[in-house]
Design an enzyme around this catalytic site. Sequence first.
Site, PDB file in Angstrom:
ATOM      1  N   ARG A 179       0.828  -1.225   0.000  1.00  0.00           N
ATOM      2  CA  ARG A 179       0.000   0.000   0.000  1.00  0.00           C
ATOM      3  C   ARG A 179       0.857   1.269   0.000  1.00  0.00           C
ATOM      4  O   ARG A 179       0.417   2.322   0.448  1.00  0.00           O
ATOM      5  CB  ARG A 179      -0.951   0.044   1.209  1.00  0.00           C
ATOM      6  N   SER A 229     -11.075  -1.485   2.863  1.00  0.00           N
ATOM      7  CA  SER A 229     -10.378  -1.850   4.106  1.00  0.00           C
ATOM      8  C   SER A 229      -9.862  -0.593   4.788  1.00  0.00           C
ATOM      9  O   SER A 229      -9.240   0.251   4.151  1.00  0.00           O
ATOM     10  CB  SER A 229      -9.185  -2.756   3.803  1.00  0.00           C
ATOM     11  N   GLU A 299      -4.871   2.020   6.427  1.00  0.00           N
ATOM     12  CA  GLU A 299      -4.410   2.089   5.038  1.00  0.00           C
ATOM     13  C   GLU A 299      -5.144   3.192   4.281  1.00  0.00           C
ATOM     14  O   GLU A 299      -4.774   3.573   3.194  1.00  0.00           O
ATOM     15  CB  GLU A 299      -4.512   0.732   4.335  1.00  0.00           C
TER      16      GLU A 299
HETATM   17  N1  EPU Z   1     -12.342 -12.569   8.768  1.00  0.00           N
HETATM   18  C1  EPU Z   1     -12.992 -12.765   9.943  1.00  0.00           C
HETATM   19  N2  EPU Z   1     -13.827 -11.785  10.392  1.00  0.00           N
HETATM   20  C2  EPU Z   1     -14.036 -10.624   9.692  1.00  0.00           C
HETATM   21  C3  EPU Z   1     -13.363 -10.445   8.471  1.00  0.00           C
HETATM   22  C4  EPU Z   1     -12.507 -11.428   8.027  1.00  0.00           C
HETATM   23  O1  EPU Z   1     -12.827 -13.784  10.615  1.00  0.00           O
HETATM   24  O2  EPU Z   1     -14.821  -9.789  10.173  1.00  0.00           O
HETATM   25  C5  EPU Z   1     -11.455 -13.636   8.255  1.00  0.00           C
HETATM   26  C6  EPU Z   1     -12.012 -14.268   6.984  1.00  0.00           C
HETATM   27  O3  EPU Z   1     -12.929 -15.266   7.245  1.00  0.00           O
HETATM   28  C7  EPU Z   1     -10.754 -14.770   6.307  1.00  0.00           C
HETATM   29  C8  EPU Z   1      -9.670 -13.780   6.740  1.00  0.00           C
HETATM   30  O4  EPU Z   1     -10.206 -13.085   7.882  1.00  0.00           O
HETATM   31  O5  EPU Z   1     -10.406 -16.038   6.814  1.00  0.00           O
HETATM   32  C9  EPU Z   1      -9.311 -12.799   5.646  1.00  0.00           C
HETATM   33  O6  EPU Z   1     -10.462 -12.052   5.262  1.00  0.00           O
HETATM   34  P1  EPU Z   1     -10.754 -11.641   3.744  1.00  0.00           P
HETATM   35  O7  EPU Z   1     -10.619 -12.820   2.869  1.00  0.00           O
HETATM   36  O8  EPU Z   1     -12.017 -10.875   3.752  1.00  0.00           O
HETATM   37  O9  EPU Z   1      -9.548 -10.722   3.333  1.00  0.00           O
HETATM   38  P2  EPU Z   1      -8.873  -9.469   4.055  1.00  0.00           P
HETATM   39  O10 EPU Z   1      -7.474  -9.830   4.322  1.00  0.00           O
HETATM   40  O11 EPU Z   1      -9.681  -8.969   5.199  1.00  0.00           O
HETATM   41  C10 EPU Z   1      -7.991  -8.359   1.850  1.00  0.00           C
HETATM   42  C11 EPU Z   1      -7.892  -6.934   1.330  1.00  0.00           C
HETATM   43  C12 EPU Z   1      -9.190  -6.553   0.644  1.00  0.00           C
HETATM   44  C13 EPU Z   1      -9.526  -7.547  -0.450  1.00  0.00           C
HETATM   45  C14 EPU Z   1      -9.620  -8.949   0.170  1.00  0.00           C
HETATM   46  C15 EPU Z   1      -9.894 -10.050  -0.853  1.00  0.00           C
HETATM   47  C16 EPU Z   1      -6.352  -5.761   2.802  1.00  0.00           C
HETATM   48  C17 EPU Z   1      -6.197  -4.818   3.948  1.00  0.00           C
HETATM   49  N3  EPU Z   1      -7.614  -6.048   2.451  1.00  0.00           N
HETATM   50  O12 EPU Z   1      -8.957  -8.362   2.909  1.00  0.00           O
HETATM   51  O13 EPU Z   1      -8.975  -5.299   0.042  1.00  0.00           O
HETATM   52  O14 EPU Z   1     -10.717  -7.214  -1.101  1.00  0.00           O
HETATM   53  O15 EPU Z   1      -8.372  -9.242   0.823  1.00  0.00           O
HETATM   54  O16 EPU Z   1      -8.781 -10.284  -1.645  1.00  0.00           O
HETATM   55  O17 EPU Z   1      -5.362  -6.199   2.241  1.00  0.00           O
HETATM   56  C18 EPU Z   1      -9.248  -2.953   0.208  1.00  0.00           C
HETATM   57  O18 EPU Z   1      -8.018  -2.875   0.138  1.00  0.00           O
HETATM   58  O19 EPU Z   1      -9.968  -1.939   0.303  1.00  0.00           O
HETATM   59  C19 EPU Z   1      -9.858  -4.259   0.216  1.00  0.00           C
HETATM   60  C20 EPU Z   1     -11.143  -4.410   0.375  1.00  0.00           C
END
Ligand code: EPU
Length: 307
Positions: A179, A229, A299
């Site tokens: 980022r 995010s 971020e």
């Molecule tokens: N999870 C939870 N509780 C929650 C949210 C997530 O337990 O409330 C768990 C999910 O079940 C999963 C893990 O956390 O096992 C990861 O969650 P998720 O797959 O939603 O991905 P993330 O790491 O939270 C990242 C990016 C997103 C992107 C998604 C999908 C960052 C900070 N965020 O989210 O990017 O859409 O992966 O690839 O890197 C953005 O940058 O604005 C954004 C939305």
Amino acid sequence: MLEKSNVKRHDLLMKIKGEVLFNEPMQDHTTFRVGGPADILIVPKELDDIKCSITYAREKGVPLNVIGNGSKILVSDKGIRGIVIKIANTLDDVEVSGERIIAEAGCPLSKLIKIATRNNLSGIEFATGIPGTLGGALATNAGTHVGSISEIVKSVTIMDPANGSLRILTKDDCRFGYRESIFRQKKLIILKVEMKMKRSDQKAIEEKINGLREMRKRTQPTDKHSAGSIFKNPSGISAGKLVDVAGIKGLLKGDAQISQMHGNFIVNLEKAKASDVIFLIELAQEKVKEKTDIELKPEIIFMGDFE
Ligand code: EPU
């Protein structure tokens, strides 16, 4: 502070072919739908409009900020002093040449995805559902679990806001990190991006896009106003999961809410203020620190006057 009485007649602003808006509410220019007024918001129509804007800002000694579609920004309730240049859905030409795509900064990622798919070019599918522009994506090195914009960048044409000169940066010059980029650190104005794609099968690209769209809809509050995010993921763990474990999903402050659906989203239910969002950000940081000893780092980009 700009002297509003003589600002409107200024020669440099009169020369601008695009839009020049005074005291413009930034809630109308951010996906969060939050933020007070910008003194002057300029939507350029041509390169010279950007040159005029930076010369004006320099002559008046006022700050200059550039935004794309405002999808990763929290603007203060007091707004933004000086000039904001908005490069979105303008300066958005796209050229395809073999496996290369050369696109202007104002091009929405959704348009880029469509053009790439139509030309059997893979590499930008990761951006499915990100409501930003190419310029914004580059500045924040936008990415997901399946890719990031830095992976396809070859070179970037920028304008130096110090003197209006144009330069071409190589990918290494961009100093991409998680980022992060030189554009964010040095406030260089992104104009055009050359990307190297991979030839692929249109059906396969479409399947990937549909899968990502469906996953986003299932796991993120895509029907509500937000800035995506809020926090960076700490190494090896999801910020959303940490907020979840801290037990504060669904918490409200004014019209701002920590999303019930995904802990790393704050949503604006209707008329949230930036101060409400800040309250929830700080609360999440505090609760996650208490519970896990991990410090969450935002971020999103903060713009304007925050205490
Ligand atoms: N999870 C939870 N509780 C929650 C949210 C997530 O337990 O409330 C768990 C999910 O079940 C999963 C893990 O956390 O096992 C990861 O969650 P998720 O797959 O939603 O991905 P993330 O790491 O939270 C990242 C990016 C997103 C992107 C998604 C999908 C960052 C900070 N965020 O989210 O990017 O859409 O992966 O690839 O890197 C953005 O940058 O604005 C954004 C939305």
